[in-house]
Design a protein around this motif. Structure first.
Motif, PDB file in Angstrom:
ATOM      1  N   GLY A  34     111.636  30.168  27.297  1.00  6.29           N
ATOM      2  CA  GLY A  34     110.834  31.323  26.910  1.00  6.29           C
ATOM      3  C   GLY A  34     109.628  31.538  27.803  1.00  6.29           C
ATOM      4  O   GLY A  34     109.292  32.672  28.148  1.00  6.29           O
ATOM      5  N   ALA A  39     113.473  34.571  27.366  1.00  5.03           N
ATOM      6  CA  ALA A  39     113.452  34.739  25.909  1.00  5.03           C
ATOM      7  C   ALA A  39     114.717  35.423  25.404  1.00  5.03           C
ATOM      8  O   ALA A  39     115.216  35.095  24.326  1.00  5.03           O
ATOM      9  N   CYS A  40     115.256  36.363  26.175  1.00  3.70           N
ATOM     10  CA  CYS A  40     116.499  37.038  25.767  1.00  3.70           C
ATOM     11  C   CYS A  40     117.653  36.034  25.708  1.00  3.70           C
ATOM     12  O   CYS A  40     118.476  36.073  24.799  1.00  3.70           O
ATOM     13  N   LEU A  43     117.314  33.951  22.581  1.00  8.13           N
ATOM     14  CA  LEU A  43     117.733  34.720  21.409  1.00  8.13           C
ATOM     15  C   LEU A  43     119.253  34.751  21.295  1.00  8.13           C
ATOM     16  O   LEU A  43     119.818  34.484  20.225  1.00  8.13           O
ATOM     17  N   ILE A  47     121.696  33.017  18.399  1.00  4.78           N
ATOM     18  CA  ILE A  47     122.660  33.832  17.648  1.00  4.78           C
ATOM     19  C   ILE A  47     124.052  33.215  17.733  1.00  4.78           C
ATOM     20  O   ILE A  47     124.733  33.033  16.723  1.00  4.78           O
TER      21      ILE A  47
END
Length: 92
Positions: A34, A39-40, A43, A47
Motif C-alpha cells: 500500500g 493499494a488496488c 484490495l 477480495i
C-alpha cells in the motif's frame, strides 16, 4: 478424553516460528504494498482471498463436524475404503 499435545520441544519451536512468520507476513505485505502504490492490488488480493478462502473454510468445518476428529482423522474417517481418491472417477 485426553487432549492432543506436541511430541517434542523442537516441534513447539517450529510451530511458534511458523505462526510468528505467518502473522508477520499477513501484516507486513499489505502495508508495504500500500505504501508503494499498490493499494488496488491489495484490495483485489483480499477480495480473491475471501472468495477462495470461504469455501475452504466451510469444507473444513463440515468435515470436522461430520467426523468429530482433526483434519487427518477426518480424511481417514470420510474416505472411501475401495478407492484412495473418491473424487476421481474410475477408468473404464
Amino acid at each position: 478424553m485426553e487432549r492432543e499435545k506436541l511430541g517434542s520441544r523442537l516441534g513447539f519451536i517450529f510451530l511458534a516460528a511458523a505462526c510468528a512468520i505467518g502473522l508477520g507476513n499477513i501484516w507486513r505485505f499489505p502495508y508495504i504494498t500500500g505504501t508503494n502504490g499498490g493499494a488496488c492490488f491489495v484490495l483485489l488480493y483480499l477480495i480473491f482471498l475471501a472468495i477462495l478462502g470461504y469455501p475452504a473454510l466451510i469444507m473444513e468445518l463440515a468435515m470436522g463436524r461430520a467426523s468429530q476428529k482433526n483434519m487427518v482423522g477426518a480424511y481417514r474417517v470420510l474416505k472411501n475404503p475401495k478407492h484412495p481418491f473418491p473424487w476421481e472417477k474410475p477408468a473404464l
